[in-house]
Design a protein around this motif. Structure first.
Motif, PDB file in Angstrom:
ATOM      1  N   GLN A  52      -4.274   6.704   1.266  1.00  0.00           N
ATOM      2  CA  GLN A  52      -5.172   5.747   0.617  1.00  0.00           C
ATOM      3  C   GLN A  52      -6.420   6.558   0.415  1.00  0.00           C
ATOM      4  OE1 GLN A  52      -5.800   1.730   2.005  1.00  0.00           O
ATOM      5  NE2 GLN A  52      -3.632   1.881   2.769  1.00  0.00           N
TER       6      GLN A  52
ATOM      7  N   GLU B 295     -19.182   1.600  -0.030  1.00  0.00           N
ATOM      8  CA  GLU B 295     -17.816   2.143  -0.001  1.00  0.00           C
ATOM      9  C   GLU B 295     -17.046   1.781   0.965  1.00  0.00           C
ATOM     10  OE1 GLU B 295     -19.542   6.586  -1.405  1.00  0.00           O
ATOM     11  OE2 GLU B 295     -18.939   6.277   0.656  1.00  0.00           O
ATOM     12  N   THR B 296     -15.577   1.987   0.661  1.00  0.00           N
ATOM     13  CA  THR B 296     -14.633   1.687   1.901  1.00  0.00           C
ATOM     14  C   THR B 296     -14.100   3.026   2.121  1.00  0.00           C
ATOM     15  OG1 THR B 296     -13.098   1.157   0.213  1.00  0.00           O
ATOM     16  CG2 THR B 296     -14.142  -1.010   1.352  1.00  0.00           C
ATOM     17  N   CYS B 297     -13.538   3.141   3.291  1.00  0.00           N
ATOM     18  CA  CYS B 297     -13.033   4.430   3.562  1.00  0.00           C
ATOM     19  C   CYS B 297     -11.646   4.377   4.142  1.00  0.00           C
ATOM     20  CB  CYS B 297     -13.933   5.346   4.745  1.00  0.00           C
ATOM     21  SG  CYS B 297     -15.508   5.489   4.325  1.00  0.00           S
TER      22      CYS B 297
ATOM     23  N   GLN C 177     -19.257  -0.546   7.769  1.00  0.00           N
ATOM     24  CA  GLN C 177     -18.946   0.040   6.496  1.00  0.00           C
ATOM     25  C   GLN C 177     -17.620   0.403   6.136  1.00  0.00           C
ATOM     26  OE1 GLN C 177     -20.356   1.608   8.638  1.00  0.00           O
ATOM     27  NE2 GLN C 177     -20.194   3.735   8.633  1.00  0.00           N
ATOM     28  N   LEU C 178     -16.690   0.410   6.998  1.00  0.00           N
ATOM     29  CA  LEU C 178     -15.403   1.031   6.762  1.00  0.00           C
ATOM     30  C   LEU C 178     -14.060   0.210   6.649  1.00  0.00           C
ATOM     31  CD1 LEU C 178     -15.077   3.726   9.862  1.00  0.00           C
ATOM     32  CD2 LEU C 178     -15.958   3.960   7.413  1.00  0.00           C
ATOM     33  N   ASP C 179     -13.464   0.384   5.745  1.00  0.00           N
ATOM     34  CA  ASP C 179     -12.403  -0.463   5.501  1.00  0.00           C
ATOM     35  C   ASP C 179     -11.538  -0.694   6.626  1.00  0.00           C
ATOM     36  OD1 ASP C 179     -10.563  -1.638   3.223  1.00  0.00           O
ATOM     37  OD2 ASP C 179      -9.214  -0.694   4.397  1.00  0.00           O
ATOM     38  N   GLU C 180     -10.708  -1.824   6.872  1.00  0.00           N
ATOM     39  CA  GLU C 180      -9.844  -1.925   8.152  1.00  0.00           C
ATOM     40  C   GLU C 180      -8.705  -0.865   8.069  1.00  0.00           C
ATOM     41  OE1 GLU C 180      -7.741  -6.019   9.881  1.00  0.00           O
ATOM     42  OE2 GLU C 180      -6.957  -5.351   7.717  1.00  0.00           O
TER      43      GLU C 180
ATOM     44  N   ARG D 103      -2.094  -4.496   8.983  1.00  0.00           N
ATOM     45  CA  ARG D 103      -2.826  -3.563   8.774  1.00  0.00           C
ATOM     46  C   ARG D 103      -2.023  -2.363   8.201  1.00  0.00           C
ATOM     47  NH1 ARG D 103      -6.367  -2.170  12.792  1.00  0.00           N
ATOM     48  NH2 ARG D 103      -6.415  -4.159  13.015  1.00  0.00           N
TER      49      ARG D 103
ATOM     50  N   ARG E 101       1.079  -1.241  -0.007  1.00  0.00           N
ATOM     51  CA  ARG E 101       0.093   0.144  -0.074  1.00  0.00           C
ATOM     52  C   ARG E 101       0.752   1.316  -0.030  1.00  0.00           C
ATOM     53  NH1 ARG E 101      -4.321  -1.506   4.826  1.00  0.00           N
ATOM     54  NH2 ARG E 101      -5.227  -3.211   3.872  1.00  0.00           N
TER      55      ARG E 101
ATOM     56  N   ARG F 184      -8.626   7.594   2.515  1.00  0.00           N
ATOM     57  CA  ARG F 184      -9.484   7.410   3.607  1.00  0.00           C
ATOM     58  C   ARG F 184     -10.061   8.909   4.302  1.00  0.00           C
ATOM     59  NH1 ARG F 184     -10.184   2.655   1.611  1.00  0.00           N
ATOM     60  NH2 ARG F 184      -8.388   1.358   1.636  1.00  0.00           N
TER      61      ARG F 184
ATOM     62  N   CYS G 130      -8.963   1.869   8.057  1.00  0.00           N
ATOM     63  CA  CYS G 130      -9.837   3.086   8.872  1.00  0.00           C
ATOM     64  C   CYS G 130      -9.515   3.121  10.354  1.00  0.00           C
ATOM     65  CB  CYS G 130     -11.130   3.392   8.366  1.00  0.00           C
ATOM     66  SG  CYS G 130     -11.583   3.789   6.722  1.00  0.00           S
TER      67      CYS G 130
END
Length: 412
Positions: free
Chosen positions: A223, A410-412, A246-249, A185, A127, A225, A251
């Protein structure tokens, strides 16, 4: 408001702090530099030394023991290997005892460069936001420069002849070690990171943890976020993850005790919505306005807890007990017996939110999520101080480069 009753004698833990050693150790970066230096000397001298002196990033010169030194050829190229064992001192470190293994190959007519490579057990960056090339090895900038400098000094004769040196760092068992770190992470997969800004590991040092918090926030921001959920530990993070499915890991960041580092970094990177998840003890310390909430820094403010208890209708006798009690948990458990858990946590959450808004101003939206000791949500408080039921999810965060607002998938 009537004054509180005179408190009885305070009930406290013993004053003796947890015993801990004070022996310093060395970072993975310093250990890798030592092994790389030894392997390079093996190419120059024809034999890998059993000990080698290496310069750390802080300028210190330190003697390291070297194991399993070998010199030979691989695919026609001269090659040497050396191993240095990572000694974390008295610091509880997942990489303590790791056999940092370095192979140095001589590349004919390579232009006099030192090239660093990652082998098995060294993580791969997947990432952006770490300051490292995506797809490359997780060797941080400071140790990268330090390893290259030590290799260049040890292999000066080779480099001056126009040949290059390829330095491949491996860590047997590194993939398992990495499971005890935050690497996954951060998007670092398959092994540990080669780290260290000074080369020295200090016992129970908070510097590495603080740095990992800052790095995790920077990765999330890189990314795109727009919402960040800052939690004090594993149980509060699980609680927050259930509240924000609803949040990406990416976040979610466990900031531990580092309130100031987490909030200032999030604000610096223009995070639009910051959520704090905490249980009663840390929530109280944040309401106190502490920048670092570690137990050794400052005790929990019993007067603040007692005032919150009184504000939600706790009996005077109980308020006095709370004021004298050893922990915030005492108040939470006693008030829960009276059916005042939600009101009490709301009162603390509101105080924490006001403190955070005062200390860390900005255009960001702020939410406080109070969790119980089982990691279940109790109550949430939004920026305007108006509480919302803990069972109601917050509005989804916005996707990168879009206006804030609800969105599906969505992913944040």
């Amino acid at each position: 408001m009537s004054s509180l009753a005179s408190p009885p004698e305070k009930v406290r833990k013993g004053d003796r702090r947890r015993q801990r050693g004070d022996r310093t150790g060395f970072t993975t970066g310093a250990t890798a530099a030592a092994a790389a230096t030894a392997a390079t000397l093996g190419l120059v001298r024809g034999a890998v030394p059993g000990r080698v002196e290496c310069e750390l990033p802080n300028g210190m010169r330190v003697d390291f023991a070297i194991l399993d030194g070998r010199v030979g050829r691989i695919n026609g190229s001269e090659c040497a290997q050396a191993v240095a064992i990572k000694d974390g001192g008295d610091d509880p470190d997942a990489t303590h005892g790791a056999h940092i293994t370095v192979e140095v190959r001589r590349i004919s007519n390579g232009g006099g460069a030192v090239v660093l490579e990652g082998g098995p057990g060294v993580g791969i960056v997947t990432r952006p936001g770490l300051g490292l090339e995506v797809g490359g090895p997780a060797i941080n900038p400071v140790p990268r420069r330090n390893i290259a400098a030590n290799v260049a000094a040890a292999g000066a004769a080779i480099l001056q002849a126009g040949d290059s040196l390829a330095v491949r760092i491996s860590v047997p068992g590194g993939e398992e070690m990495a499971k005890k770190t935050l690497n996954a992470r951060l998007g670092i997969l398959g092994g540990i990171s080669i780290l260290g800004t000074t080369g020295i590991v200090r016992p129970f040092s908070t510097a590495a943890w603080r740095a990992s918090v800052v790095q995790a926030i920077e990765v999330a921001a890189a990314q795109g976020r727009t919402t960040l959920v800052l939690t004090t530990g594993g149980r509060t993070e699980k609680c927050a993850m259930r509240s924000f499915p609803q949040l990406d890991e990416a976040c979610f960041v466990q900031f531990g005790d580092f309130v100031k580092a987490a909030f200032t970094t999030a604000i610096r990177h223009d995070i639009r919505h910051i959520v704090l998840g905490a249980m009663v003890g840390k929530l109280t310390k944040i309401a106190q306005g502490l920048s670092v909430t570690h137990a050794w820094r400052e005790e929990v403010d019993r007067a603040l807890i007692a005032e919150a208890a009184q504000a939600v209708g706790a009996p005077r006798a109980l308020v006095a007990e709370i004021r004298a009690a050893e922990t915030a948990r005492f108040a939470a458990e006693r008030l829960a017996e009276l059916g005042l858990a939600v009101a009490f946590h709301r009162a603390l959450a509101e105080r924490a939110l006001r403190s955070l808004r005062t200390r860390y101003p900005g255009p960001h939206r702020l939410t406080v999520l109070a969790c119980n000791f089982e990691g279940e949500p109790i109550v949430t408080v939004e920026d305007d101080g108006a509480p919302s039921p803990a069972t109601s999810l917050f509005p989804p965060c916005s996707a990168p480069d879009t206006a804030p607002g609800p969105a599906r998938g969505e992913t944040c």
